[in-house]
Write a protein that holds these residues in place. Structure first.
Motif, PDB file in Angstrom:
ATOM      1  N   GLU A   1       0.857  -1.178   0.000  1.00  0.00           N
ATOM      2  CA  GLU A   1       0.000   0.000   0.000  1.00  0.00           C
ATOM      3  C   GLU A   1       0.893   1.227   0.000  1.00  0.00           C
ATOM      4  O   GLU A   1       1.780   1.345   0.858  1.00  0.00           O
ATOM      5  CB  GLU A   1      -0.916   0.019   1.215  1.00  0.00           C
ATOM      6  CG  GLU A   1      -1.901   1.173   1.202  1.00  0.00           C
ATOM      7  CD  GLU A   1      -2.884   1.102   2.353  1.00  0.00           C
ATOM      8  OE1 GLU A   1      -3.644   2.063   2.540  1.00  0.00           O
ATOM      9  OE2 GLU A   1      -2.883   0.089   3.072  1.00  0.00           O
TER      10      GLU A   1
ATOM     11  N   ARG B   1       2.467   4.809   0.650  1.00  0.00           N
ATOM     12  CA  ARG B   1       2.446   5.681   1.815  1.00  0.00           C
ATOM     13  C   ARG B   1       2.411   7.139   1.375  1.00  0.00           C
ATOM     14  O   ARG B   1       2.753   7.464   0.245  1.00  0.00           O
ATOM     15  CB  ARG B   1       3.690   5.430   2.682  1.00  0.00           C
ATOM     16  CG  ARG B   1       3.799   4.019   3.216  1.00  0.00           C
ATOM     17  CD  ARG B   1       5.219   3.725   3.666  1.00  0.00           C
ATOM     18  NE  ARG B   1       5.340   2.396   4.251  1.00  0.00           N
ATOM     19  CZ  ARG B   1       5.472   1.272   3.548  1.00  0.00           C
ATOM     20  NH1 ARG B   1       5.496   1.325   2.225  1.00  0.00           N
ATOM     21  NH2 ARG B   1       5.588   0.110   4.146  1.00  0.00           N
ATOM     22  N   THR B   2       2.029   7.979   2.291  1.00  0.00           N
ATOM     23  CA  THR B   2       2.114   9.418   2.077  1.00  0.00           C
ATOM     24  C   THR B   2       3.466   9.883   2.592  1.00  0.00           C
ATOM     25  O   THR B   2       3.806   9.665   3.758  1.00  0.00           O
ATOM     26  CB  THR B   2       0.991  10.155   2.813  1.00  0.00           C
ATOM     27  OG1 THR B   2      -0.270   9.676   2.331  1.00  0.00           O
ATOM     28  CG2 THR B   2       1.087  11.648   2.584  1.00  0.00           C
TER      29      THR B   2
ATOM     30  N   ARG C   1      -1.695   9.813  -3.717  1.00  0.00           N
ATOM     31  CA  ARG C   1      -1.477  10.043  -2.290  1.00  0.00           C
ATOM     32  C   ARG C   1      -0.383  11.079  -2.035  1.00  0.00           C
ATOM     33  O   ARG C   1      -0.252  11.563  -0.912  1.00  0.00           O
ATOM     34  CB  ARG C   1      -1.104   8.742  -1.595  1.00  0.00           C
ATOM     35  CG  ARG C   1      -2.267   7.804  -1.392  1.00  0.00           C
ATOM     36  CD  ARG C   1      -1.960   6.801  -0.311  1.00  0.00           C
ATOM     37  NE  ARG C   1      -3.128   6.010   0.020  1.00  0.00           N
ATOM     38  CZ  ARG C   1      -3.183   5.175   1.041  1.00  0.00           C
ATOM     39  NH1 ARG C   1      -2.135   5.025   1.841  1.00  0.00           N
ATOM     40  NH2 ARG C   1      -4.269   4.481   1.289  1.00  0.00           N
ATOM     41  N   ASN C   2       0.405  11.365  -3.047  1.00  0.00           N
ATOM     42  CA  ASN C   2       1.504  12.324  -2.899  1.00  0.00           C
ATOM     43  C   ASN C   2       1.423  13.356  -4.018  1.00  0.00           C
ATOM     44  O   ASN C   2       2.408  13.614  -4.715  1.00  0.00           O
ATOM     45  CB  ASN C   2       2.842  11.588  -2.930  1.00  0.00           C
ATOM     46  CG  ASN C   2       3.011  10.614  -1.789  1.00  0.00           C
ATOM     47  OD1 ASN C   2       3.486  10.972  -0.718  1.00  0.00           O
ATOM     48  ND2 ASN C   2       2.619   9.360  -2.007  1.00  0.00           N
TER      49      ASN C   2
ATOM     50  N   GLY D   1       8.739   2.598   2.208  1.00  0.00           N
ATOM     51  CA  GLY D   1       8.808   3.243   3.514  1.00  0.00           C
ATOM     52  C   GLY D   1      10.223   3.559   3.960  1.00  0.00           C
ATOM     53  O   GLY D   1      10.450   3.769   5.156  1.00  0.00           O
TER      54      GLY D   1
END
Length: 291
Positions: free
Chosen positions: A32, A34-35, A220-221, A268
């Motif tokens: 998933e 990430r931001t 998301r970014n 991450g």
């Protein structure tokens, strides 16, 4: 007593749907995006410059060779586009190799590129062909023949200028212009997405799953990705006009920038691996070549 539900014959029983199988499907479900933390764009630029500094030499030599090849092929725009996308995506793989091993050993870099050659060339050809088709159908000016994407003598260089700076600009302006266009080739709606190639090569996802995951990561970014888009538009123009000999450096920088952004959003990992730690890793697992 509670009445029991009559059993259905074997032929009428509803069969359970087979679970989606395979490591790729499971990996796509678990991953998933990430931001990224605030200040992502500046952090990515710093980390990309650090990886570029680590790998300067052989990496820049390969990039320079590709830029000179693009100049030699500037009469064939479609081929030039494939070379530009291939160069940028190869720089993504080289940046990942340098981050993992702490160095840019020619043998290791060439082994990684060879392992991903099929996906690398296929993805570059697909994005370039789709972009060329979009130009022919939607953006071509009236009176411009469609075969200009295959061959054109317009704006071609017959003889280099006796002025050294102008001659350098003549040589590197084609690769600079092509670099700016690669961003649009890597973001064709419904077909390609900016992080799709590293999702395929470094995560081993199939084409469509990689596209979905990459698109989700971009959404998301959105703000830092808009900053990356602006850099792809502005920097190639500036370097092509004012700093033409440094266009090969720009290919390496954008490849490293793409990798560090991918690493933070999908893995991450927000910082480069220290050189000493990377060099001390014994027998690191090879980057996935499945896609």
């Amino acid at each position: 007593s509670v009445a029991r539900r009559p059993r259905l014959p074997n032929s009428r029983r509803p069969r359970a749907r087979p679970a989606e199988h395979g490591p790729r499907r499971a990996r796509c479900v678990l991953l998933e995006p990430r931001t990224a933390a605030p200040g992502a764009l500046w952090r990515w630029q710093r980390q990309a410059a650090e990886l570029l500094w680590r790998g300067a030499g052989f990496w820049l030599g390969l990039s320079l060779l590709m830029c000179l090849t693009m100049f030699a092929a500037h009469r064939w725009p479609l081929l030039e586009g494939v070379l530009a996308v291939t160069s940028l995506l190869a720089c993504v793989l080289i940046a990942a190799t340098i981050d993992r091993s702490g160095r840019s050993a020619p043998g290791e870099v060439l082994a990684v590129l060879r392992a991903h050659a099929r996906v690398l060339l296929g993805f570059a050809a697909l994005s370039t062909l789709a972009g060329a088709l979009g130009w022919v159908l939607l953006l071509a000016r009236p009176g411009v023949a469609w075969w200009n994407v295959l061959y054109t003598a317009r704006n071609s260089v017959e003889v280099l200028s006796p002025d050294g700076f102008i001659a350098l600009r003549q040589v590197f302006v084609y690769s600079a212009f092509a670099l700016g266009l690669t961003y649009f080739g890597l973001n064709i709606p419904g077909l390609t997405s900016f992080f799709q190639f590293p999702c395929m090569t470094l995560l081993g996802l199939p084409f469509r799953d990689a596209w979905r995951l990459s698109a989700a990561g971009q959404m998301r970014n959105l703000m830092p990705m808009l900053g990356v888009a602006l850099m792809f538009v502005v920097l190639p123009v500036f370097f092509g006009l004012a700093l033409p000999p440094f266009v090969p450096v720009l290919y390496c920088f954008f490849g490293a920038l793409t990798y560090v952004a991918f690493r933070e959003i999908f893995l991450g990992i927000a910082e480069n691996q220290p050189r000493a730690v990377a060099a001390a890793v014994a027998g690191p697992p090879p980057l996935s070549s499945r896609a």
